[in-house]
Design a protein around this motif. Structure first.
Motif, mmCIF file in Angstrom:
data_model
loop_
_atom_site.group_PDB
_atom_site.id
_atom_site.type_symbol
_atom_site.label_atom_id
_atom_site.label_comp_id
_atom_site.label_asym_id
_atom_site.label_seq_id
_atom_site.Cartn_x
_atom_site.Cartn_y
_atom_site.Cartn_z
ATOM 1 N N LYS A 285 0.838 -1.210 0.000
ATOM 2 C CA LYS A 285 0.000 0.000 0.000
ATOM 3 C C LYS A 285 0.866 1.250 0.000
ATOM 4 N N VAL A 286 1.870 1.274 0.848
ATOM 5 C CA VAL A 286 2.740 2.445 0.959
ATOM 6 C C VAL A 286 3.594 2.599 -0.299
ATOM 7 N N LEU A 287 3.992 1.479 -0.900
ATOM 8 C CA LEU A 287 4.747 1.531 -2.148
ATOM 9 C C LEU A 287 3.921 2.224 -3.232
ATOM 10 N N GLY A 288 2.646 1.879 -3.308
ATOM 11 C CA GLY A 288 1.763 2.517 -4.280
ATOM 12 C C GLY A 288 1.632 4.007 -4.048
ATOM 13 N N ILE A 289 1.520 4.406 -2.779
ATOM 14 C CA ILE A 289 1.425 5.831 -2.434
ATOM 15 C C ILE A 289 2.699 6.568 -2.871
ATOM 16 N N GLY A 290 3.836 5.928 -2.634
ATOM 17 C CA GLY A 290 5.111 6.541 -3.021
ATOM 18 C C GLY A 290 5.195 6.780 -4.519
ATOM 19 N N MET A 291 4.707 5.840 -5.305
ATOM 20 C CA MET A 291 4.752 5.995 -6.759
ATOM 21 C C MET A 291 3.793 7.079 -7.238
ATOM 22 N N ILE A 292 2.648 7.206 -6.577
ATOM 23 C CA ILE A 292 1.706 8.288 -6.913
ATOM 24 C C ILE A 292 2.347 9.644 -6.617
#
Length: 400
Positions: A285-292
């Motif tokens: 989840k946090v990885l996805g936020i970082g990419m956004i």
């Protein structure tokens, strides 16, 4: 469980060893990235395209990626400390020699040699920390290592820009090499002996088997791919933003442009903060936020305002370092065996992305300028998001 004789936080030995680890990573990343702000200068002086100029960074990264695997194998016979000391000293000398390059071909050859000798520190430093520091002190020790990479990267880029503006790029590289050489002396004197290292014979067959096992894992390969794409995007942004900001209409000096790299401080903040969030809410989840966050920052740099461009670069940097810290932690979680080899493969893909994607985006700049670079970066991030979705599906039903 604490291993007898390991380095413990709060002792003098910890701060000497931690300082040495910081110095080693500082040297490595200052020497590796000191040519990045100089790409427009090389294009002008040697009459080469941005794509060709970017080879001064790409060849070093590419060779570093491959040679790290060899350095790890060689360290099993010669020991971690000996190879790391040799790496920082020789890499500093090579930077000094680079300052005297008579032509672009010689410059590229020396940068290639730089990548070879720099390979002796990154993977071995991480192994050294895990072996010599007691478990309860590993977090702080690794934090010192990561901080060294950030500060070293900033110093190499800012010093190169400022000294080139005042004197010349040759003077700038010579000074960076001399500073690195002095730090190498400290590294040699402060780094404790490897008392918990137990070498073993190198088996090419077993090493290839281990690497092949990890590469056949779709989920691990997806994480490697994310590292490749995100690092390639990150290096691309900073490779070509110099052409944008030193040209019309901004016309920044090399000194002014060099200071843009202070946004790397955002990386130090995000890697720690997003790491904590990952422990709490889940890594994917946090990885996805970082990419956004990365994508948002990249899009902001399309604005015609210099202030907004700098803010966009800072946001992009914040997202990248946070994503990288989470992605690298996923490797250890997903690899069920031979985690050291899995981590080495992640770093291989990581630096390969720096080399390949960073150079390929030179074509985007030549054809479509900054909009072309951001289009390619955005495409790479979106592809990373697709890989992240695959990882989420794989991990569904598992504790993240």
């Amino acid at each position: 469980m604490e291993t007898i004789g390991t380095i413990k936080r709060g002792t003098g030995a910890f701060w000497r060893a931690g300082g040495a680890v910081f110095a080693g990573s500082f040297i490595t990343f200052a020497n590796l990235y000191c040519t990045q702000p100089l790409l427009p200068v090389f294009s002008h002086q040697f009459h080469v395209t941005p794509t060709v100029s970017s080879l001064t960074l790409s060849v070093s990264s590419a060779v570093l990626a491959v040679c790290m695997l060899l350095a790890a194998a060689l360290s099993e016979r010669l020991g971690r400390r000996r190879i790391m000391i040799l790496s920082v000293f020789v890499s500093s000398l090579v930077v000094i020699l680079t300052a005297f390059s008579p032509n672009f071909t010689t410059l590229i050859i020396l940068r290639l040699a730089e990548g070879v000798v720099l390979a002796g520190l990154p993977s071995l430093a991480m192994a050294y920390v895990s072996e010599e520091f007691e478990p309860g002190s590993l977090g702080v020790a690794m934090g010192l290592y990561v901080s060294g990479t950030t500060v070293g990267g900033m110093f190499g880029r800012i010093a190169a820009g400022m000294l080139t503006d005042i004197f010349s790029w040759r003077y700038a590289l010579a000074v960076i090499g001399i500073v690195s050489l002095l730090c190498s002396v400290y590294f040699w004197l402060a780094l404790p002996a490897s008392t918990h290292f137990h070498g073993h014979s190198f088996s090419l067959k077993e090493t290839i088997r281990s690497f092949g096992h990890h590469l056949k894992s779709p989920v691990l390969f997806s994480v490697f791919g994310i590292g490749f794409l995100l690092m390639g995007s990150f290096v691309s942004l900073y490779n070509y933003i110099g052409y944008l900001l030193t040209g019309a209409p901004y016309q920044l000096s090399q000194t002014a442009f060099g200071w843009i790299f202070t946004v790397y401080i955002m990386g130090t903040i995000s890697s720690v903060w997003m790491g904590k969030l990952a422990d709490r809410f889940g890594r994917t989840k946090v990885l996805g936020i970082g990419m956004i966050i990365m994508l948002t920052g990249g899009l902001l740099t399309l604005a015609p305002s210099l202030v907004v461009i700098v803010i966009g670069a800072a946001v992009f940097t914040f997202g990248f370092f946070g994503s990288h810290s989470v992605a690298s932690s996923l490797v250890g979680r997903l690899a069920k065996s031979d985690r050291a080899q899995a981590s080495s493969l992640y770093l291989l893909f990581y630096y390969a992305g720096s080399s390949l994607v960073g150079s390929i985006n030179g074509v985007s700049w030549s054809l479509y300028r900054w909009h072309g670079v951001i289009l390619m970066i955005g495409s790479a991030i979106l592809l990373s998001m697709l890989l992240e979705l695959f990882i989420i599906r794989f991990m569904k039903g598992h504790v993240d």
